[in-house]
Scaffold this active site. Structure first.
Site, PDB file in Angstrom:
ATOM      1  N   CYS A  53       0.805  -1.226   0.000  1.00 56.23           N
ATOM      2  CA  CYS A  53       0.000   0.000   0.000  1.00 56.23           C
ATOM      3  C   CYS A  53       0.838   1.277   0.000  1.00 56.23           C
ATOM      4  CB  CYS A  53      -0.936   0.004   1.207  1.00 56.23           C
ATOM      5  SG  CYS A  53      -1.874  -1.515   1.407  1.00 56.23           S
ATOM      6  N   ASP A  85      -4.181  -3.616   6.933  1.00 57.71           N
ATOM      7  CA  ASP A  85      -5.463  -4.237   7.261  1.00 57.71           C
ATOM      8  C   ASP A  85      -5.600  -5.590   6.585  1.00 57.71           C
ATOM      9  OD1 ASP A  85      -5.934  -1.891   8.569  1.00 57.71           O
ATOM     10  OD2 ASP A  85      -7.875  -1.510   7.659  1.00 57.71           O
ATOM     11  N   CYS A 126      -2.431   3.729   2.925  1.00 54.46           N
ATOM     12  CA  CYS A 126      -3.346   2.721   3.464  1.00 54.46           C
ATOM     13  C   CYS A 126      -4.298   3.322   4.499  1.00 54.46           C
ATOM     14  CB  CYS A 126      -2.566   1.555   4.046  1.00 54.46           C
ATOM     15  SG  CYS A 126      -1.546   1.993   5.460  1.00 54.46           S
ATOM     16  N   ASP A 127      -5.302   2.550   4.849  1.00 51.80           N
ATOM     17  CA  ASP A 127      -6.525   3.045   5.480  1.00 51.80           C
ATOM     18  C   ASP A 127      -6.351   4.063   6.602  1.00 51.80           C
ATOM     19  OD1 ASP A 127      -7.330   1.047   3.820  1.00 51.80           O
ATOM     20  OD2 ASP A 127      -8.640   0.058   5.252  1.00 51.80           O
ATOM     21  N   LYS A 128      -5.563   3.741   7.626  1.00 48.96           N
ATOM     22  CA  LYS A 128      -5.531   4.592   8.811  1.00 48.96           C
ATOM     23  C   LYS A 128      -4.594   5.779   8.663  1.00 48.96           C
ATOM     24  CE  LYS A 128      -8.265   1.575  10.141  1.00 48.96           C
ATOM     25  NZ  LYS A 128      -8.035   0.821   8.898  1.00 48.96           N
ATOM     26  N   CYS A 198      -5.362  -0.876  -2.021  1.00 49.04           N
ATOM     27  CA  CYS A 198      -6.269  -1.828  -2.667  1.00 49.04           C
ATOM     28  C   CYS A 198      -7.052  -1.145  -3.789  1.00 49.04           C
ATOM     29  CB  CYS A 198      -7.212  -2.434  -1.639  1.00 49.04           C
ATOM     30  SG  CYS A 198      -6.362  -3.462  -0.414  1.00 49.04           S
ATOM     31  N   GLU A 444     -12.086  -5.140  11.830  1.00 48.35           N
ATOM     32  CA  GLU A 444     -12.978  -5.316  10.688  1.00 48.35           C
ATOM     33  C   GLU A 444     -13.403  -6.783  10.604  1.00 48.35           C
ATOM     34  OE1 GLU A 444     -11.238  -1.832   7.768  1.00 48.35           O
ATOM     35  OE2 GLU A 444     -10.780  -3.931   7.321  1.00 48.35           O
ATOM     36  N   SER A 470     -14.597  -3.833   6.620  1.00 47.81           N
ATOM     37  CA  SER A 470     -13.737  -3.387   5.535  1.00 47.81           C
ATOM     38  C   SER A 470     -14.584  -2.682   4.491  1.00 47.81           C
ATOM     39  CB  SER A 470     -13.049  -4.601   4.908  1.00 47.81           C
ATOM     40  OG  SER A 470     -12.517  -4.283   3.645  1.00 47.81           O
TER      41      SER A 470
END
Length: 555
Positions: A53, A85, A126-128, A198, A444, A470
């Site tokens: 990521c 994740d 990435c997500d966070k 992703c 998640e 997710s």
């Protein structure tokens, strides 16, 4: 006094005797102290070599630094942690994911205070990492620009595009014997072809769209694929040069108007429920009054005008080719869903910055007059099972489900039950003690939801949890139930066979028990032993607030 001391320390940095030690260290870095009277720009990279990521961010950081230097500033790059994740999904390691948001934010805040940056560039992926950087910038309120490091390209399996979502759902199908192991292995080998977040419109790319709508990044850079370095390198250099201009401070782009604009972008692209969780946390750090219901209202009332996986057909690189967030914003401004007068870091308004964007193509991006979906997919539900609220994203599945509860006290227990064929059509799978405090870390539930869908139960089984989902989740899945089980919420007293009703149109999540029976069960309830009492996990459990408020640390 603090500002006065800071100014005094800065004035001595160029030639004051008292700061000779600092200058000696700058010399060791090859930085001439004579340059230190210009802007000093911290470059916060969330690089990690543990996942694809963010793996391109060290190179992007170098390009940002070149842009800072060329514009007359002094670049000081540094790094934070980041948690995958996907690699931690379905394991105890997933508990670290949401907690990492706070650690990343703290890291950026601490470095900015320690090194007295005049401005910041945050490189996120990435997500966070996206919300964490924004939370830190909200605390610091310094001039800042954020750059998103870009999505992964989709994989290809014969004649179709595939993503990590397909892998997770194929795992569920393989478990039930619906596909062979060789098919799963073939998909695994091609689903993730290289660097980047992703490929689908999951949480990371949801937050990339939010960045553009906030105006805190150069509009249009975010969804350029991570491996498209011919475009990404000059964009990074331009971002560095922009930071040297000492722009308006970060809260200019994190006020109420900006956050509501971001929510409209999230809703219009069919984005993740995690977007609401993160916007609430950012609002709290910025001192902006904002509620779950206000965000969910936008999530429901904004038409979906992008066909993006998991609820649509296309992926991030397709959206970029179709005009990207500039086209999206042009349409949302035109329809009054986004305030086009909001500023951007380049000095233009959102309306000006998106005015010459391509028109929607009618395949990836749609007009408001003929949307992909007429109403949004993100809904807040309340009721006696979620007095403080819960969230559902309609990415497939029905709008009403009524059925008997099948209760599990952990993600692993629920996943094992689905894989063993114990979960019957019509059930409402309840997964509890996975909330912010209970987990801790609000895991998640992708391993559960993907197993449900992969087993062919996506249209007949619902899921209710105090954990989260997710962005790749689809089906009728209700998360963020508050109060959570570990804090004595009604989800703690649900028993197997209790009837639960999920009614999206009525915005209700209800348990077919009287108030008296719920009160009686709660009076008899005791908190079971929970994992991870010590270290960072124990501190997080003691301090974390409700998911309905963004799971902030209550300090």
């Amino acid at each position: 006094m603090s500002d006065a001391l800071r100014r005094r320390a800065r004035e001595g940095l160029v030639s004051g005797a008292e700061r000779a030690g600092a200058r000696a260290h700058f010399r060791a870095l090859g930085i001439d102290p004579a340059r230190l009277d210009g802007p000093i720009v911290g470059i916060a990279s969330t690089w990690t070599g543990t996942m694809p990521c963010n793996v391109n961010q060290l190179e992007l950081s170098e390009h940002v630094a070149r842009g800072v230097t060329a514009a007359g500033g002094v670049p000081l790059p540094f790094n934070t942690i980041a948690v995958s994740d996907n690699q931690s999904q379905g394991t105890p390691g997933m508990r670290a994911s949401l907690i990492s948001r706070e650690v990343i934010a703290d890291s950026i805040e601490l470095m900015a205070h320690a090194h007295d940056f005049d401005a910041l560039v945050c490189i996120v992926g990435c997500d966070k990492t996206v919300p964490a950087a924004l939370m830190a910038l909200a605390r610091l309120d310094k001039p800042a620009v954020v750059i998103y490091s870009g999505p992964m390209r989709a994989g290809r399996l014969r004649d179709r595009e595939v993503t990590i979502q397909d892998v997770w759902e194929a795992i569920g199908a393989e478990e039930r014997g619906l596909i062979g192991r060789d098919e799963l292995d073939e998909l695994e080998r091609v689903a993730c072809p290289g660097a980047g977040t992703c490929a689908g419109h999951f949480t990371a790319n949801t937050m990339a769209v939010a960045l553009d709508c906030l105006g805190i990044t150069r509009l249009g850079d975010g969804l350029v694929p991570a491996d498209e370095l011919d475009t990404r390198a000059p964009a990074a250099e331009a971002t560095g040069a922009l930071a040297v201009q000492l722009l308006p401070t970060a809260r200019t782009f994190l006020d109420r108007r900006a956050l509501l604009n971001a929510m409209a972008g999230i809703a219009a692209t069919g984005g993740s429920t995690n977007g609401i969780l993160h916007l609430l946390a950012i609002a709290r750090e910025a001192g902006v009054p904002l509620t779950l219901d206000e965000l969910a209202h936008i999530g429901t009332s904004t038409p979906v005008i992008a066909s993006l996986a998991p609820s649509g057909r296309y992926v991030a690189e397709d959206m970029h080719r179709a005009g990207g967030t500039r086209t999206l914003l042009r349409e949302l401004v035109r329809g009054g869903h986004v305030d086009g007068d909001a500023p951007t870091v380049t000095g233009e308004t959102l309306a000006d910055a998106s005015r010459d964007a391509p028109a929607p193509d009618g395949a990836v991006l749609f007009t408001l007059d003929a949307p992909f979906k007429p109403t949004g997919a993100l809904h807040a539900l309340r009721g006696n099972l979620a007095p403080d609220g819960s969230l559902v994203k309609l990415a497939g599945g029905g709008r009403v489900h009524r059925g008997p509860a099948l209760v599990f006290d952990s993600e692993e227990a629920a996943t094992n039950a689905v894989r063993a064929g114990i979960v019957a059509p019509g059930s409402v799978v309840v997964v509890r003690y996975e909330g912010p405090a209970g987990g801790p870390g609000m895991r998640e539930m992708l391993s559960v939801t993907a197993s449900v869908v992969g087993a062919g139960l996506g249209d007949s089984v619902a899921l209710v949890t105090d954990g989260r989902f997710s962005g790749a989740t689809r089906g009728l899945m209700v998360g963020h139930v508050a109060p959570e089980a570990a804090r004595g919420g009604p989800i703690a007293i649900v028993r197997d066979g209790d009837e639960i009703t999920i009614d999206v149109d009525a915005k209700e999540l209800t348990l077919a028990l009287s108030n008296e029976e719920i009160a009686r069960r709660l009076a008899e309830w005791t908190l079971p032993p929970l994992p991870y009492d010590g270290g960072v996990f124990g501190r997080y459990r003691a301090l974390v607030g409700s998911a309905s408020e963004g799971a902030p640390l209550l300090t």
